[in-house]
Design an enzyme around this catalytic site. Structure first.
Site, PDB file in Angstrom:
ATOM      1  N   ASP A 198       6.398  -4.781   6.025  1.00 48.26           N
ATOM      2  CA  ASP A 198       6.911  -5.361   6.377  1.00 48.26           C
ATOM      3  C   ASP A 198       7.162  -6.969   5.675  1.00 48.26           C
ATOM      4  O   ASP A 198       7.809  -7.612   5.674  1.00 48.26           O
ATOM      5  CB  ASP A 198       6.262  -6.292   8.231  1.00 48.26           C
TER       6      ASP A 198
ATOM      7  N   GLY B 190       0.834  -1.359   0.231  1.00 44.04           N
ATOM      8  CA  GLY B 190       0.095  -0.223   0.112  1.00 44.04           C
ATOM      9  C   GLY B 190       1.464   1.120   0.538  1.00 44.04           C
ATOM     10  O   GLY B 190       2.189   1.683   1.318  1.00 44.04           O
TER      11      GLY B 190
ATOM     12  N   ARG C 162      -5.189  -1.902   9.367  1.00 44.13           N
ATOM     13  CA  ARG C 162      -5.202  -3.564   8.604  1.00 44.13           C
ATOM     14  C   ARG C 162      -5.168  -4.019  10.345  1.00 44.13           C
ATOM     15  O   ARG C 162      -6.225  -3.788  10.881  1.00 44.13           O
ATOM     16  CB  ARG C 162      -3.643  -3.854   8.387  1.00 44.13           C
TER      17      ARG C 162
ATOM     18  N   THR D  24       4.924   2.550   5.320  1.00 42.82           N
ATOM     19  CA  THR D  24       3.172   2.586   5.329  1.00 42.82           C
ATOM     20  C   THR D  24       2.664   2.815   6.376  1.00 42.82           C
ATOM     21  O   THR D  24       3.287   3.599   7.764  1.00 42.82           O
ATOM     22  CB  THR D  24       3.049   1.460   5.840  1.00 42.82           C
TER      23      THR D  24
ATOM     24  N   ASP E 208       0.506   2.157   8.246  1.00 45.90           N
ATOM     25  CA  ASP E 208      -0.248   1.746   9.853  1.00 45.90           C
ATOM     26  C   ASP E 208       0.485   1.253  10.796  1.00 45.90           C
ATOM     27  O   ASP E 208      -0.412   0.848  11.809  1.00 45.90           O
ATOM     28  CB  ASP E 208      -0.574   0.085   9.008  1.00 45.90           C
TER      29      ASP E 208
HETATM   30  O1  F6P Z   1      -1.160  -1.497   4.578  1.00 42.45           O
HETATM   31  C1  F6P Z   1      -1.918  -0.048   3.896  1.00 42.45           C
HETATM   32  C2  F6P Z   1      -3.155  -0.410   4.680  1.00 42.45           C
HETATM   33  O2  F6P Z   1      -4.331   1.048   3.701  1.00 42.45           O
HETATM   34  C3  F6P Z   1      -4.123  -0.975   5.558  1.00 42.45           C
HETATM   35  O3  F6P Z   1      -4.532   0.214   6.628  1.00 42.45           O
HETATM   36  C4  F6P Z   1      -5.825  -1.386   4.478  1.00 42.45           C
HETATM   37  O4  F6P Z   1      -6.055  -3.197   5.712  1.00 42.45           O
HETATM   38  C5  F6P Z   1      -5.379  -1.865   3.711  1.00 42.45           C
HETATM   39  O5  F6P Z   1      -4.041  -1.284   2.957  1.00 42.45           O
HETATM   40  C6  F6P Z   1      -5.901  -1.707   2.428  1.00 42.45           C
HETATM   41  O6  F6P Z   1      -5.369  -2.483   1.340  1.00 42.45           O
HETATM   42  P1  F6P Z   1      -6.269  -1.825  -0.197  1.00 42.45           P
HETATM   43  O7  F6P Z   1      -6.367  -0.733  -0.915  1.00 42.45           O
HETATM   44  O8  F6P Z   1      -5.566  -3.036  -1.163  1.00 42.45           O
HETATM   45  O9  F6P Z   1      -7.732  -2.745  -0.615  1.00 42.45           O
END
Ligand code: F6P
Length: 319
Positions: free
Chosen positions: A103, A11, A171, A125, A127
């Site tokens: 990670d 992400g 997440r 990230t 997160d």
């Molecule tokens: O890891 C970053 C993040 O935005 C998380 O907070 C979220 O769960 C995930 O990516 C969402 O991913 P995607 O955009 O692939 O649905």
């Protein structure tokens, strides 16, 4: 080393561009060439390479997202994909790789290092869930975006005497919920690291109502449960209409905060130094304001810990 590469994976996060810029500028300072790899590991496998000169990373320090694009590429777990990527990099004369991501992205970097190709990881990230570092690039910006959104929701919640459940990203980690809830004065904060009782939230709502408080903000991390589901449970229990706002991908965008830009600059520069010192298999991080480096494996073999002292604090401050 005379030529290295850089990619962004997983992400995206605000500040990734600032990190790419730092990698390129620091490497050029040492007269090392830098190749940008488009679309993360997929681009590494398919050879989507472009030489990045000093000018090519101008005017990006303030931009959200990633100039190199990002992709999730599960196929890269397979050895044959990794060997192919190494072959492609060697054909281009690339001798080391900087991976900017979470990670999950570090796993590929470690596997390439174990196959003899030195890689260094930079935590990027929103997160804030990379073990071994106190902060990741993008967390501060996302946090400020979330706090700004909660403040705005509070304005209307106050005017209409509403209770809101606000679902935030993260997440499996509760950092965004915890920090934003604390910063915005939420009445309840739900994070995956701590169990909760619906009854506890209800008591807080009732206690507030008893002293004349007619609006409330409840922050729920996506790793706990869906915001709509929580609102429904609370409605059933209290008989009061509860609104829900799922902030979604707005949290990943926007111009990086000054803090994220500086962190990205420090991380990018240290990552290049590590490669030039022939220290592959390392991740950069920050601890007690110092930039550190540690074994990449630590980042995905240990579990991220949210700062639970903030959780206790939030309970005390939102009585
Ligand atoms: O890891 C970053 C993040 O935005 C998380 O907070 C979220 O769960 C995930 O990516 C969402 O991913 P995607 O955009 O692939 O649905």
């Amino acid at each position: 080393m005379k030529k290295i590469a850089v990619l962004t994976s997983g992400g995206d996060a605000p500040g990734m561009n600032a990190a790419i810029r730092a990698v390129v500028r620091k490497a050029r300072f040492h007269e090392v060439d830098v190749v940008g790899v488009y679309h993360g590991y997929e681009g590494l496998y398919n050879g989507k390479f472009e030489l990045l000169d000093i000018g090519s990373v101008g005017d990006i320090i303030q931009r959200g997202g990633t100039k190199l694009y990002s992709a999730r590429f599960p196929e890269f777990k397979q050895d044959e994909f990794q060997y192919k990527a190494i072959e492609r990099m060697k054909e281009e004369g690339i001798e080391g790789l900087v991976v900017i991501g979470g990670d999950g992205s570090y796993r590929g970097a470690m596997q390439l290092t174990e196959k003899g190709f030195p890689c260094v990881g930079i935590p990027g990230t929103i997160d804030n869930d990379v073990p071994g570092t106190e902060y990741t690039i993008g967390f501060d910006t996302a946090l400020n975006t979330v706090v700004d959104s909660i403040d705005k929701i509070r304005d209307t919640a106050t005017s209409h005497e509403n209770t809101f459940v606000i679902e935030v990203m993260g997440r499996d980690a509760g950092d965004i919920a915890l920090w934003s809830g604390l910063a915005a004065g939420a009445e309840s904060i739900l994070i995956p690291e701590e169990s909760f009782e619906i009854e506890d939230i209800v008591i807080r709502l009732e206690r507030g109502a008893a002293r004349g408080k007619r609006h409330s903000i409840i922050i729920v991390a996506e790793g706990v449960m869906n915001g709509h589901k929580l609102a429904k449970q609370l409605e059933e229990r209290t008989g009061v209409k509860i609104r829900t706002s799922v902030l979604g991908h707005i949290q990943r965008g926007g111009s990086p905060s000054a803090r994220d830009r500086v962190l990205a600059g420090r991380f990018g520069a240290r990552a290049v130094e590590l490669l030039l010192e022939n220290k592959g298999g390392r991740a950069v991080g920050v601890k007690n304001h110092e930039v550190i480096d540690y074994d990449l494996r630590e980042a995905f073999e240990t579990k991220h810990k949210a700062d639970l002292s903030l959780y206790s604090l939030s309970k005390e401050l939102s009585i």
